[in-house]
Write a protein that holds these residues in place. Sequence first.
Motif, PDB file in Angstrom:
ATOM      1  N   LYS A 119      -4.496  -4.559  -3.818  1.00 54.80           N
ATOM      2  CA  LYS A 119      -3.896  -4.930  -5.106  1.00 54.80           C
ATOM      3  C   LYS A 119      -4.005  -3.766  -6.080  1.00 54.80           C
ATOM      4  O   LYS A 119      -3.083  -3.507  -6.862  1.00 54.80           O
ATOM      5  CB  LYS A 119      -4.548  -6.202  -5.662  1.00 54.80           C
ATOM      6  CG  LYS A 119      -4.066  -7.426  -4.895  1.00 54.80           C
ATOM      7  CD  LYS A 119      -4.715  -8.709  -5.338  1.00 54.80           C
ATOM      8  CE  LYS A 119      -4.259  -9.847  -4.426  1.00 54.80           C
ATOM      9  NZ  LYS A 119      -5.087 -11.032  -4.501  1.00 54.80           N
ATOM     10  N   GLU A 120      -5.131  -3.036  -6.022  1.00 55.45           N
ATOM     11  CA  GLU A 120      -5.289  -1.871  -6.906  1.00 55.45           C
ATOM     12  C   GLU A 120      -4.313  -0.758  -6.526  1.00 55.45           C
ATOM     13  O   GLU A 120      -3.733  -0.108  -7.375  1.00 55.45           O
ATOM     14  CB  GLU A 120      -6.733  -1.336  -6.818  1.00 55.45           C
ATOM     15  CG  GLU A 120      -7.730  -2.248  -7.520  1.00 55.45           C
ATOM     16  CD  GLU A 120      -9.159  -2.059  -7.037  1.00 55.45           C
ATOM     17  OE1 GLU A 120      -9.471  -0.991  -6.466  1.00 55.45           O
ATOM     18  OE2 GLU A 120      -9.964  -3.000  -7.218  1.00 55.45           O
ATOM     19  N   LYS A 121      -4.130  -0.571  -5.222  1.00 57.14           N
ATOM     20  CA  LYS A 121      -3.314   0.553  -4.736  1.00 57.14           C
ATOM     21  C   LYS A 121      -1.820   0.298  -4.854  1.00 57.14           C
ATOM     22  O   LYS A 121      -1.024   1.210  -5.008  1.00 57.14           O
ATOM     23  CB  LYS A 121      -3.673   0.748  -3.256  1.00 57.14           C
ATOM     24  CG  LYS A 121      -3.652   2.159  -2.770  1.00 57.14           C
ATOM     25  CD  LYS A 121      -4.272   2.250  -1.376  1.00 57.14           C
ATOM     26  CE  LYS A 121      -5.777   2.387  -1.436  1.00 57.14           C
ATOM     27  NZ  LYS A 121      -6.424   2.387  -0.129  1.00 57.14           N
ATOM     28  N   LEU A 122      -1.417  -0.981  -4.758  1.00 56.27           N
ATOM     29  CA  LEU A 122       0.004  -1.277  -4.558  1.00 56.27           C
ATOM     30  C   LEU A 122       0.647  -1.979  -5.751  1.00 56.27           C
ATOM     31  O   LEU A 122       1.758  -2.522  -5.626  1.00 56.27           O
ATOM     32  CB  LEU A 122       0.165  -2.147  -3.296  1.00 56.27           C
ATOM     33  CG  LEU A 122      -0.345  -1.484  -2.006  1.00 56.27           C
ATOM     34  CD1 LEU A 122      -0.441  -2.495  -0.877  1.00 56.27           C
ATOM     35  CD2 LEU A 122       0.587  -0.341  -1.596  1.00 56.27           C
ATOM     36  N   GLY A 123      -0.042  -1.926  -6.902  1.00 56.88           N
ATOM     37  CA  GLY A 123       0.424  -2.638  -8.091  1.00 56.88           C
ATOM     38  C   GLY A 123       1.864  -2.337  -8.487  1.00 56.88           C
ATOM     39  O   GLY A 123       2.560  -3.208  -9.010  1.00 56.88           O
ATOM     40  N   ASN A 124       2.337  -1.111  -8.213  1.00 61.28           N
ATOM     41  CA  ASN A 124       3.699  -0.757  -8.656  1.00 61.28           C
ATOM     42  C   ASN A 124       4.769  -1.077  -7.624  1.00 61.28           C
ATOM     43  O   ASN A 124       5.927  -0.691  -7.803  1.00 61.28           O
ATOM     44  CB  ASN A 124       3.775   0.751  -8.956  1.00 61.28           C
ATOM     45  CG  ASN A 124       2.899   1.083 -10.137  1.00 61.28           C
ATOM     46  OD1 ASN A 124       2.720   0.261 -11.032  1.00 61.28           O
ATOM     47  ND2 ASN A 124       2.334   2.283 -10.128  1.00 61.28           N
ATOM     48  N   PHE A 125       4.392  -1.717  -6.552  1.00 58.52           N
ATOM     49  CA  PHE A 125       5.360  -1.966  -5.472  1.00 58.52           C
ATOM     50  C   PHE A 125       5.601  -3.471  -5.258  1.00 58.52           C
ATOM     51  O   PHE A 125       4.739  -4.284  -5.600  1.00 58.52           O
ATOM     52  CB  PHE A 125       4.848  -1.341  -4.173  1.00 58.52           C
ATOM     53  CG  PHE A 125       4.943   0.154  -4.133  1.00 58.52           C
ATOM     54  CD1 PHE A 125       6.183   0.784  -4.184  1.00 58.52           C
ATOM     55  CD2 PHE A 125       3.805   0.936  -4.044  1.00 58.52           C
ATOM     56  CE1 PHE A 125       6.279   2.167  -4.131  1.00 58.52           C
ATOM     57  CE2 PHE A 125       3.889   2.321  -3.989  1.00 58.52           C
ATOM     58  CZ  PHE A 125       5.133   2.942  -4.040  1.00 58.52           C
ATOM     59  N   PRO A 126       6.760  -3.794  -4.658  1.00 61.02           N
ATOM     60  CA  PRO A 126       7.073  -5.221  -4.428  1.00 61.02           C
ATOM     61  C   PRO A 126       6.324  -5.794  -3.231  1.00 61.02           C
ATOM     62  O   PRO A 126       6.894  -6.004  -2.165  1.00 61.02           O
ATOM     63  CB  PRO A 126       8.583  -5.189  -4.147  1.00 61.02           C
ATOM     64  CG  PRO A 126       8.818  -3.831  -3.564  1.00 61.02           C
ATOM     65  CD  PRO A 126       7.816  -2.898  -4.164  1.00 61.02           C
ATOM     66  N   VAL A 127       5.027  -6.063  -3.427  1.00 66.25           N
ATOM     67  CA  VAL A 127       4.207  -6.542  -2.306  1.00 66.25           C
ATOM     68  C   VAL A 127       3.711  -7.958  -2.587  1.00 66.25           C
ATOM     69  O   VAL A 127       3.288  -8.267  -3.701  1.00 66.25           O
ATOM     70  CB  VAL A 127       2.984  -5.607  -2.078  1.00 66.25           C
ATOM     71  CG1 VAL A 127       2.152  -6.091  -0.903  1.00 66.25           C
ATOM     72  CG2 VAL A 127       3.436  -4.173  -1.850  1.00 66.25           C
TER      73      VAL A 127
END
Length: 354
Positions: free
Chosen positions: A123-131
């Motif tokens: 969640k910290e790493k991928l905050g800017n992506f549609p995951v």
Amino acid sequence: MRKIVEAIRNSDKGVISYHTYINYALYDEDYGYYSKASNKIGKTGDYYTSSVMTPIFAEIIAEYFIKMTNEYNLPVHFYEVGSGTGDFAYFFLEQIKKLSAKLLDKIHYFSVEKSNYHRQLQKEKLGNFPVFFYEDISELPQINGVVFSNEWLDALPVHVVQQVNGELKEVVIGEKNGSLYERLMKLSNEDIITYRNEYFSSNIPNNHRLEIPLSMVSNLRELYQKIIRGIVITIDYGWTNAQLIHPSRHTGTLRGFYKHQLLNNILTRTGEMDITHDIHIDTIQTLGEAFQFTTRRVYKQYDFLYELGLLSKLTNHENSDPFSIVSKRNRAIRSLIMDDSISSAFFVLIQEKL
Ligand SMILES: C[S@@+](CC[C@H](N)C(=O)[O-])C[C@H]1O[C@@H](n2cnc3c(N)ncnc32)[C@H](O)[C@@H]1O
């Protein structure tokens, strides 16, 4: 460890299966290896995976994903199971962004990860992506798209059996004064007997040990059931049934990794190390066929990456600094394709239902 000793003392026969032990050692919510907030994968952890070792691995799979979704007119939905630290997802989505910002707008990335600690990292790493983040396969909606896993199946618990003078016994774990030891018991688990009949009819040589991956079977069933149309890419170390009964594997394939050291006795360092085993490739294919999947191909990982154009990613340069970005990247590419590299241990299984 206290919980395990109690479980053994409270059990009917004074023993527990390897499956119960591994489940505790890896996933117990208080003591399990994957529940703890510590680095596991990479230099400061216990082992490396291709996903964490270099971005190139995820970049290549991202390009394959674009090619396959175009070719088969699949939705641009990517489902990663056992997604670990989220490094793969990050490098994958960065590559999609680099190749086509428009595609990034359309993509849905579904990440399934059991470990709370790993989900938090993601969640910290991928905050800017549609995951979309999930804890368990059962939470996933119906699947149309590409499903991917790297070293997921080898992290699932297994039972262990051993052939003894024509009779298959279960290897179980007992306890004396707080120390764990192995015992052989008459095989009574019906699910193991069914597995043997359905997936492993080969003769098991005398004294040979074999892992029985019942969790893999139930997890894959649940996954395949959800797939309406799609391609499944499974990467792991593993063997065919014939290879699994080769004399070189007579002690089985269970092992631990602790600070990049291989430990053969997994009854030590409970909860402190990763526990893994080699996957039954034939079983995955047989299971897939029962859900209308066909095997497109089984590759060695380096053949797969080579076919997908890994070598074209090498960059000509005149920078003599071995630690420059370009030198490091070229080295990582070579390390993925060399005969004695991480890639030589892995298979890539591509299944499709289109
Ligand atoms: C060996 S690690 C591999 C991580 C990652 N795929 C990589 O390549 O670095 C296995 C991961 O699978 C996760 N896992 C194990 N069982 C799972 C399950 N049933 N559903 C989702 N994730 C699971 C573990 O928590 C762990 O993060």
